[in-house]
Design an enzyme around this catalytic site. Sequence first.
Site, PDB file in Angstrom:
ATOM      1  N   SER A 104       0.821  -1.214   0.000  1.00  0.00           N
ATOM      2  CA  SER A 104       0.000   0.000   0.000  1.00  0.00           C
ATOM      3  C   SER A 104       0.859   1.271   0.000  1.00  0.00           C
ATOM      4  CB  SER A 104      -0.901  -0.003   1.235  1.00  0.00           C
ATOM      5  OG  SER A 104      -1.727   1.140   1.222  1.00  0.00           O
ATOM      6  N   GLY A 160      -3.611   3.587   0.881  1.00  0.00           N
ATOM      7  CA  GLY A 160      -4.489   3.634   2.045  1.00  0.00           C
ATOM      8  C   GLY A 160      -5.666   4.571   1.821  1.00  0.00           C
ATOM      9  N   ILE A 171       3.778  11.035   4.327  1.00  0.00           N
ATOM     10  CA  ILE A 171       2.740  11.421   3.360  1.00  0.00           C
ATOM     11  C   ILE A 171       1.476  11.857   4.119  1.00  0.00           C
ATOM     12  CG2 ILE A 171       1.315  10.629   1.415  1.00  0.00           C
ATOM     13  CD1 ILE A 171       4.272  10.635   0.673  1.00  0.00           C
ATOM     14  N   CYS A 182       0.022   3.365  10.643  1.00  0.00           N
ATOM     15  CA  CYS A 182       0.611   4.540   9.977  1.00  0.00           C
ATOM     16  C   CYS A 182       1.182   5.509  11.009  1.00  0.00           C
ATOM     17  CB  CYS A 182      -0.413   5.266   9.120  1.00  0.00           C
ATOM     18  SG  CYS A 182       0.327   6.690   8.296  1.00  0.00           S
ATOM     19  N   LYS A 185      -2.448  -4.945   9.319  1.00  0.00           N
ATOM     20  CA  LYS A 185      -1.054  -4.527   9.088  1.00  0.00           C
ATOM     21  C   LYS A 185      -0.485  -3.939  10.362  1.00  0.00           C
ATOM     22  CE  LYS A 185       1.774  -2.028   5.791  1.00  0.00           C
ATOM     23  NZ  LYS A 185       1.740  -1.361   4.496  1.00  0.00           N
ATOM     24  N   THR A 196       6.221   0.959   8.466  1.00  0.00           N
ATOM     25  CA  THR A 196       7.517   1.657   8.585  1.00  0.00           C
ATOM     26  C   THR A 196       7.945   1.884  10.034  1.00  0.00           C
ATOM     27  OG1 THR A 196       6.288   3.716   8.392  1.00  0.00           O
ATOM     28  CG2 THR A 196       7.302   2.880   6.385  1.00  0.00           C
ATOM     29  N   GLY A 211       9.182  -5.274   4.115  1.00  0.00           N
ATOM     30  CA  GLY A 211      10.130  -4.347   4.717  1.00  0.00           C
ATOM     31  C   GLY A 211      11.466  -4.497   4.007  1.00  0.00           C
ATOM     32  N   GLY A 212      11.716  -3.617   3.047  1.00  0.00           N
ATOM     33  CA  GLY A 212      13.016  -3.609   2.382  1.00  0.00           C
ATOM     34  C   GLY A 212      13.234  -4.688   1.347  1.00  0.00           C
ATOM     35  N   GLY A 263       7.391  -2.795  -1.564  1.00  0.00           N
ATOM     36  CA  GLY A 263       7.020  -1.398  -1.334  1.00  0.00           C
ATOM     37  C   GLY A 263       7.967  -0.425  -1.999  1.00  0.00           C
TER      38      GLY A 263
HETATM   39  C1  FMN Z   1       5.529   6.715   0.210  1.00  0.00           C
HETATM   40  C2  FMN Z   1       4.930   5.622   1.055  1.00  0.00           C
HETATM   41  C3  FMN Z   1       3.550   5.614   1.283  1.00  0.00           C
HETATM   42  C4  FMN Z   1       2.981   4.618   2.080  1.00  0.00           C
HETATM   43  N1  FMN Z   1       1.620   4.607   2.269  1.00  0.00           N
HETATM   44  C5  FMN Z   1       1.049   3.603   2.993  1.00  0.00           C
HETATM   45  C6  FMN Z   1      -0.365   3.536   3.162  1.00  0.00           C
HETATM   46  O1  FMN Z   1      -1.131   4.342   2.628  1.00  0.00           O
HETATM   47  N2  FMN Z   1      -0.866   2.520   3.934  1.00  0.00           N
HETATM   48  C7  FMN Z   1      -0.053   1.583   4.516  1.00  0.00           C
HETATM   49  O2  FMN Z   1      -0.559   0.688   5.212  1.00  0.00           O
HETATM   50  N3  FMN Z   1       1.279   1.611   4.347  1.00  0.00           N
HETATM   51  C8  FMN Z   1       1.848   2.588   3.610  1.00  0.00           C
HETATM   52  N4  FMN Z   1       3.209   2.605   3.430  1.00  0.00           N
HETATM   53  C9  FMN Z   1       4.050   1.547   4.036  1.00  0.00           C
HETATM   54  C10 FMN Z   1       4.396   0.458   3.015  1.00  0.00           C
HETATM   55  O3  FMN Z   1       3.234  -0.171   2.513  1.00  0.00           O
HETATM   56  C11 FMN Z   1       5.316  -0.601   3.673  1.00  0.00           C
HETATM   57  O4  FMN Z   1       4.658  -1.172   4.786  1.00  0.00           O
HETATM   58  C12 FMN Z   1       6.641  -0.018   4.149  1.00  0.00           C
HETATM   59  O5  FMN Z   1       7.119   0.960   3.253  1.00  0.00           O
HETATM   60  C13 FMN Z   1       7.714  -1.100   4.349  1.00  0.00           C
HETATM   61  O6  FMN Z   1       7.965  -1.820   3.176  1.00  0.00           O
HETATM   62  P1  FMN Z   1       9.133  -1.421   2.126  1.00  0.00           P
HETATM   63  O7  FMN Z   1      10.404  -1.277   2.913  1.00  0.00           O
HETATM   64  O8  FMN Z   1       9.152  -2.537   1.139  1.00  0.00           O
HETATM   65  O9  FMN Z   1       8.719  -0.127   1.500  1.00  0.00           O
HETATM   66  C14 FMN Z   1       3.805   3.607   2.640  1.00  0.00           C
HETATM   67  C15 FMN Z   1       5.186   3.621   2.401  1.00  0.00           C
HETATM   68  C16 FMN Z   1       5.751   4.611   1.621  1.00  0.00           C
HETATM   69  C17 FMN Z   1       7.237   4.579   1.379  1.00  0.00           C
END
Ligand code: FMN
Length: 308
Positions: free
Chosen positions: A24, A49, A74, A133, A168, A196, A246-247, A268
């Site tokens: 997401s 989201g 964001i 979030c 989540k 995050t 995550g990463g 992500g």
């Molecule tokens: C720019 C951005 C926007 C995000 N928006 C959402 C969101 O709307 N809802 C949500 O549950 N997680 C959101 N996330 C979190 C990601 O879905 C994910 O859980 C997090 O970035 C860790 O994974 P990654 O390291 O692969 O990015 C967002 C992350 C980023 C970087």
Amino acid sequence: MASRPDLSVNIGGLKIKNPVITASGTFGYGDELNSFFDPSLLGAIIVKGLSLKPMPGNPPPRTVETPCGLLNAIGLANIGIDAFIQEKLPSLDTINTPIITNIYGHTIKEYAEMAKRIESVDRVAAIEINISCPNVEKGGMAFGTDPDTAAMVTDQVVKNTTKPVIVKLTPNVTDISTIAKAVESAGAQSISVTNTFLGMAVDVATRQPKLANIIGGLSGPAIKPMALFLVHKAVANVKIPVIGLGGIMDHQDALEFLLVGARAIQVGTANFINPKAAIEIVNGLTDFCVREKVSNINEIIGSLVTSQ
Ligand SMILES: Cc1cc2nc3c(=O)[nH]c(=O)nc-3n(C[C@H](O)[C@H](O)[C@H](O)COP(=O)(O)O)c2cc1C
């Protein structure tokens, strides 16, 4: 091996053709990356989201790059659940893969109301509840750091939908297993681990925080070892499937999460660096299975070898 490996997995009642899902907030409303690859080839797509009413999000700057990571604040900028259903969802009809909505509420009632509105929408296959979030004043992570509140949100969503519910979780807690167990008991069909990690960055020249929101959520390769540990811990403490994220940047990263027991993974931040990352991970997992003579991806899930 005679044929292509079977990559399909079942996440708490949601059967998907491969374990690769876009996370997401990193894949728009589902079709923005159409020009890079066919999204029908993904296991599933989780959209940005959504909240009950449209939200403008936080003022800029809302993102800042850090070594091996991305800090974002964001603030859940989105068009709102109704506009998504009316304006965005019809254009996803041609995509032959499950669409999962990620929902966020300021109150428990709002989560329940959104679940009700999504219930009659056939195109949505499952609901991911964002109680993690870090970038919003009310709700969000506040619901995900207390086991009782996390359970209450889950309970209200589960009671208002027949669709599989994924909760989540936030990593910003002392013990993720307490929250994982609480949402499992409240009826969640699966959990995704993790959102995050809280972080910040400072511009020493101006002495100001680099994000207007001061703090943000850290994602990307910098968090992978910590996310992997949390998935490992969650898997050991709940019976419902765990979706790991995550990463994750490539299929090797995805395999690490599958080996520790994640039933599926989400991609992500990698989407921002390489828009084809998710499909390359699907192809990488397929090639790995062929090479290793694995006929079914479920043989890999949880097959970590330890000396203990
Ligand atoms: C720019 C951005 C926007 C995000 N928006 C959402 C969101 O709307 N809802 C949500 O549950 N997680 C959101 N996330 C979190 C990601 O879905 C994910 O859980 C997090 O970035 C860790 O994974 P990654 O390291 O692969 O990015 C967002 C992350 C980023 C970087």
